[in-house]
Design an enzyme around this catalytic site. Structure first.
Site, PDB file in Angstrom:
ATOM      1  N   GLU A   8      22.415 -35.941 -12.270  1.00 18.13           N
ATOM      2  CA  GLU A   8      22.052 -34.867 -11.354  1.00 18.13           C
ATOM      3  C   GLU A   8      20.925 -35.366 -10.477  1.00 18.13           C
ATOM      4  O   GLU A   8      19.870 -35.768 -10.969  1.00 18.13           O
ATOM      5  CB  GLU A   8      21.587 -33.618 -12.115  1.00 18.13           C
ATOM      6  N   ASP A  52      12.057 -23.870 -10.996  1.00 20.47           N
ATOM      7  CA  ASP A  52      11.469 -25.031 -11.653  1.00 20.47           C
ATOM      8  C   ASP A  52      10.037 -24.789 -12.112  1.00 20.47           C
ATOM      9  O   ASP A  52       9.256 -24.129 -11.437  1.00 20.47           O
ATOM     10  CB  ASP A  52      11.507 -26.238 -10.701  1.00 20.47           C
TER      11      ASP A  52
END
Length: 283
Positions: free
Chosen positions: A52, A63
């Site tokens: 990824e 995040d």
């Protein structure tokens, strides 16, 4: 060009070998594009099955601090979508590992969905995961992605009802990404005790492989997840290692060491062997 079904083929190969996929997440440009390029090759050599590739963005709301700092470093290094696709195009002369663009919709929208999907396929990208784009809103990206042979990968959360999981699975391809925690990315001390039951539940509504991410930071945790899921995604632990080793210049060795230890532990767990404690290589 994107090789149609590269992700599907990889999962089929792993299933035949009785293995779970290890999917490292690295932010493109962290700390620079040359390091990212070398890391992709190192991670594959150490046992990674898919990669990824994080697309830097200024407002990464899903995040935690480790990946936020990694994304900021990527932005500082100039890791635009155009630069990332150029790098992947060059990498395709050396590797056929499936590569997924992982990020937020804003940079994709700015680039243009039709243009991005055509350029991504030409560069050798295999799939796109857009954190903040639910299936109901994804038509603008999904249509050109399908037309160019790109998989669209969606997130499922612990709070996603089963009926919605079924609907999301019908819209997805490649694999489903199950977020193992309610919260942002980041290392966690313990995995959710209900993870195994949740995997069994999700398998009742889809034949797609199911990957688990968010919070997996040690070989021991990766091994535990590998006994329940089809894939293990690790990101924040790698972002922290990169951060810790930038000055010493041994990022590749440090990250490769963690990923290699994770893959070994995952294989052992799938074979029913005892996995050493996480203290052996704590990410």
């Amino acid at each position: 060009m994107a090789s149609a079904g590269r992700i599907k083929r990889k999962f089929r190969e792993l299933r035949a070998r009785g293995e779970a996929a290890l999917i490292p997440f690295i932010v493109a440009g962290d700390p620079d594009m040359d390091t990212t390029r070398s890391l992709v090759l190192e991670l594959e050599a150490r046992g990674a099955d898919l990669i990824e590739l994080g697309v830097p963005f200024s407002d990464p709301m899903a995040d935690g601090p480790a990946n936020q700092r990694a994304l900021a470093r990527g932005l500082g290094a100039g890791a635009s979508l155009a630069a990332i696709l150029s790098m992947v195009s060059e990498l395709r002369a050396q590797t056929q590992i499936p590569i997924i663009l992982f990020g937020y919709f804003n940079p994709i929208f700015h680039y243009g969905c039709e243009r991005l999907c055509a350029d991504a396929a030409r560069a050798g990208i295999d799939g796109i995961l857009t954190v903040d784009l639910p299936p109901e809103e994804a038509g603008e990206l999904k249509r050109p992605a399908r037309a160019n042979g790109l998989d669209i990968i969606y997130l499922l959360a612990p709070t996603t009802p089963l009926d919605r999981s079924r609907a999301i699975a019908r819209s997805a391809s490649g694999f489903l990404y199950y977020v193992s925690v309610t919260g942002v990315t980041g290392a966690r001390a313990h995995l959710d005790a209900g993870l195994g039951a949740r995997m069994r539940e999700l398998r009742s509504v889809t034949d797609l492989p199911i990957g688990v991410g968010f919070g997996i930071s040690t070989p021991e945790q990766a091994a535990e997840v590998a006994t329940m899921a089809d894939a293990v995604v690790v990101g924040s632990a790698i972002s922290l290692l990169i951060e810790a080793h930038i000055k010493s210049g041994d990022v590749r060795e440090a990250v490769g060491g963690l990923v290699g230890a994770m893959k070994d532990a995952m294989k052992s767990a799938r074979r029913g062997e005892r996995v050493p404690g996480s203290g052996d290589c704590d990410g």
